[in-house]
Write an enzyme that holds these catalytic residues in place. Structure first.
Site, PDB file in Angstrom:
ATOM      1  N   TYR A  10       8.183  -0.534  -6.935  1.00  0.00           N
ATOM      2  CA  TYR A  10       7.555   0.200  -5.822  1.00  0.00           C
ATOM      3  C   TYR A  10       8.443   1.371  -5.396  1.00  0.00           C
ATOM      4  O   TYR A  10       7.997   2.517  -5.304  1.00  0.00           O
ATOM      5  CB  TYR A  10       7.321  -0.767  -4.652  1.00  0.00           C
ATOM      6  CG  TYR A  10       6.936  -0.098  -3.357  1.00  0.00           C
ATOM      7  CD1 TYR A  10       5.700   0.537  -3.212  1.00  0.00           C
ATOM      8  CD2 TYR A  10       7.809  -0.090  -2.266  1.00  0.00           C
ATOM      9  CE1 TYR A  10       5.348   1.155  -2.017  1.00  0.00           C
ATOM     10  CE2 TYR A  10       7.468   0.513  -1.076  1.00  0.00           C
ATOM     11  CZ  TYR A  10       6.244   1.138  -0.957  1.00  0.00           C
ATOM     12  OH  TYR A  10       5.899   1.753   0.229  1.00  0.00           O
TER      13      TYR A  10
HETATM   14  N1  LIG Z   1       3.855  -0.459   5.955  1.00  0.00           N
HETATM   15  C1  LIG Z   1       5.074  -0.120   5.562  1.00  0.00           C
HETATM   16  O1  LIG Z   1       6.073  -0.786   5.885  1.00  0.00           O
HETATM   17  C2  LIG Z   1       5.283   1.145   4.763  1.00  0.00           C
HETATM   18  C3  LIG Z   1       6.579   1.689   4.726  1.00  0.00           C
HETATM   19  C4  LIG Z   1       6.789   2.845   3.972  1.00  0.00           C
HETATM   20  C5  LIG Z   1       5.762   3.444   3.289  1.00  0.00           C
HETATM   21  N2  LIG Z   1       4.508   2.881   3.342  1.00  0.00           N
HETATM   22  C6  LIG Z   1       3.446   3.554   2.573  1.00  0.00           C
HETATM   23  O2  LIG Z   1       2.441   3.978   3.483  1.00  0.00           O
HETATM   24  C7  LIG Z   1       1.179   4.011   2.840  1.00  0.00           C
HETATM   25  C8  LIG Z   1       0.155   3.244   3.659  1.00  0.00           C
HETATM   26  O3  LIG Z   1       0.624   1.937   3.851  1.00  0.00           O
HETATM   27  P1  LIG Z   1       0.081   0.998   5.024  1.00  0.00           P
HETATM   28  O4  LIG Z   1       1.248   0.217   5.504  1.00  0.00           O
HETATM   29  O5  LIG Z   1      -0.726   1.759   5.988  1.00  0.00           O
HETATM   30  O6  LIG Z   1      -0.852   0.010   4.162  1.00  0.00           O
HETATM   31  P2  LIG Z   1      -2.163  -0.856   4.554  1.00  0.00           P
HETATM   32  O7  LIG Z   1      -2.200  -1.116   6.030  1.00  0.00           O
HETATM   33  O8  LIG Z   1      -2.139  -2.008   3.625  1.00  0.00           O
HETATM   34  O9  LIG Z   1      -3.373   0.142   4.205  1.00  0.00           O
HETATM   35  C9  LIG Z   1      -3.537   0.550   2.872  1.00  0.00           C
HETATM   36  C10 LIG Z   1      -4.625   1.587   2.783  1.00  0.00           C
HETATM   37  O10 LIG Z   1      -4.675   2.057   1.421  1.00  0.00           O
HETATM   38  C11 LIG Z   1      -5.942   1.709   0.831  1.00  0.00           C
HETATM   39  N3  LIG Z   1      -5.711   1.293  -0.530  1.00  0.00           N
HETATM   40  C12 LIG Z   1      -5.039   0.207  -0.976  1.00  0.00           C
HETATM   41  N4  LIG Z   1      -5.024   0.175  -2.320  1.00  0.00           N
HETATM   42  C13 LIG Z   1      -5.702   1.260  -2.749  1.00  0.00           C
HETATM   43  C14 LIG Z   1      -6.054   1.786  -4.010  1.00  0.00           C
HETATM   44  N5  LIG Z   1      -5.724   1.179  -5.156  1.00  0.00           N
HETATM   45  N6  LIG Z   1      -6.763   2.934  -4.047  1.00  0.00           N
HETATM   46  C15 LIG Z   1      -7.127   3.569  -2.917  1.00  0.00           C
HETATM   47  N7  LIG Z   1      -6.845   3.120  -1.698  1.00  0.00           N
HETATM   48  C16 LIG Z   1      -6.133   1.979  -1.607  1.00  0.00           C
HETATM   49  C17 LIG Z   1      -6.517   0.621   1.709  1.00  0.00           C
HETATM   50  O11 LIG Z   1      -7.955   0.631   1.598  1.00  0.00           O
HETATM   51  P3  LIG Z   1      -8.834  -0.684   1.980  1.00  0.00           P
HETATM   52  O12 LIG Z   1      -8.674  -0.867   3.480  1.00  0.00           O
HETATM   53  O13 LIG Z   1     -10.214  -0.322   1.588  1.00  0.00           O
HETATM   54  O14 LIG Z   1      -8.253  -1.830   1.217  1.00  0.00           O
HETATM   55  C18 LIG Z   1      -6.011   1.044   3.084  1.00  0.00           C
HETATM   56  O15 LIG Z   1      -6.798   2.072   3.612  1.00  0.00           O
HETATM   57  C19 LIG Z   1       1.405   3.456   1.426  1.00  0.00           C
HETATM   58  O16 LIG Z   1       1.553   4.530   0.524  1.00  0.00           O
HETATM   59  C20 LIG Z   1       2.734   2.708   1.564  1.00  0.00           C
HETATM   60  O17 LIG Z   1       3.427   2.656   0.345  1.00  0.00           O
HETATM   61  C21 LIG Z   1       4.248   1.755   4.055  1.00  0.00           C
END
Ligand SMILES: NC(=O)c1ccc[n+]([C@@H]2O[C@H](COP(=O)([O-])OP(=O)(O)OC[C@H]3O[C@@H](n4cnc5c(N)ncnc54)[C@H](OP(=O)(O)O)[C@@H]3O)[C@@H](O)[C@H]2O)c1
Length: 253
Positions: A159
């Site tokens: 990742y």
């Molecule tokens: N949360 C953390 O701690 C964190 C930290 C650093 C960076 N990030 C990054 O921030 C971004 C968003 O994360 P989040 O924490 O908001 O995640 P999240 O709450 O799990 O939401 C994920 C979102 O991405 C969509 N998604 C998942 N898999 C997908 C795919 N294969 N194709 C298209 N859309 C997809 C989901 O759609 P559905 O709702 O339809 O499933 C949802 O809208 C990601 O890139 C992650 O790597 C997160």
């Protein structure tokens, strides 16, 4: 002056950081195209929230892991821009969609490797390629990375490696799209309390550990991140490109 409103596309905006980003962009007067993978109802709720506040928004389905679908996605988006806005281009592209596959380096399978590379790196590369003609000159792109490219935790190898590649890619995109006035930056959040990687449920021990490692003393919520991403789409940031902006509350300084 509705015709002058900027349009932003935020991938993965049905929940979490993407949802907060879409709402923050709407608050600054942008219209929104948001995408979801499977949570259509949650995406519809985000669209309703934006429209109830006087904005304009629509949701499209996108699987970022399915590179072959990007041609059809681009065609749907082109048709949508014409139908809903009478426009041929949008102004901002936020590559936020993503999932986590946390596994030790020695235990990570080729399938997990491919999924992380496809969702987090290949999609940013090829979706941007496909959408490039739809992106207006003087517009902007924000990629999303992670604090895990600066510090490490067991289980995040592929990742974090994919996100590290996105940080390098950000510089190359900025270099090659810069002549069109398109700025490309990357936001790297620390841990954020979302559903990501299965979420943290009521795991207060995890939250307390993150708080203990974070200068500002708590785990982040989506509201800490979306506004930063939206701010990169503002005129005040017009001279900022190719930058990694960490939004981690000062984690592991
Ligand atoms: N949360 C953390 O701690 C964190 C930290 C650093 C960076 N990030 C990054 O921030 C971004 C968003 O994360 P989040 O924490 O908001 O995640 P999240 O709450 O799990 O939401 C994920 C979102 O991405 C969509 N998604 C998942 N898999 C997908 C795919 N294969 N194709 C298209 N859309 C997809 C989901 O759609 P559905 O709702 O339809 O499933 C949802 O809208 C990601 O890139 C992650 O790597 C997160």
């Amino acid at each position: 002056m509705e015709e002058n409103r900027k349009i932003a596309l935020v991938t993965g905006a049905s929940r979490g950081i993407g949802r907060d980003t879409a709402l923050a962009l709407a608050r600054t007067g942008k219209d929104l195209v948001i995408t979801y993978k499977s949570e259509k109802d949650k995406a519809a709720a985000v669209v309703s929230e934006i429209e109830e506040a006087g904005g304009k928004a629509v949701a499209l389905q996108l699987d970022a892991a399915d590179n072959a679908s990007f041609v059809d996605f681009t065609a749907s988006l082109t048709a949508l821009l014409t139908q809903k806005w009478n426009k041929t281009q949008l102004d901002y592209l936020i590559h936020n969609a993503g999932t986590g596959a946390m596994n030790g380096f020695l235990d990570t399978t080729e399938e997990q490797f491919d999924e992380m590379i496809n969702v987090h790196l290949k999609s940013v590369f090829f979706l941007t390629q496909k959408l490039s003609p739809l992106l207006a000159d003087q517009g902007g792109i924000v990629n999303i990375s992670t604090g895990l490219t600066r510090f490490t935790t067991p289980g995040a190898s592929i990742y974090a490696a994919a996100k590290g590649a996105v940080e390098i890619l950000t510089k190359y995109m900025a270099k090659e799209l810069g002549p069109r006035g398109i700025r490309v930056n990357v936001v790297a959040p620390g841990p954020v309390d979302t559903d990501f990687g299965g979420g943290h449920g009521d795991n207060q021990g995890f939250r307390a550990f993150i708080a203990s490692q974070t200068t500002l003393g708590r785990i982040a919520v989506p509201g800490d991140i979306g506004g930063v991403i939206a701010s990169l789409c503002s005129p005040e940031m017009a001279w900022v490109t190719a930058q990694r902006i960490e939004v981690s509350g000062g984690m592991l300084l």
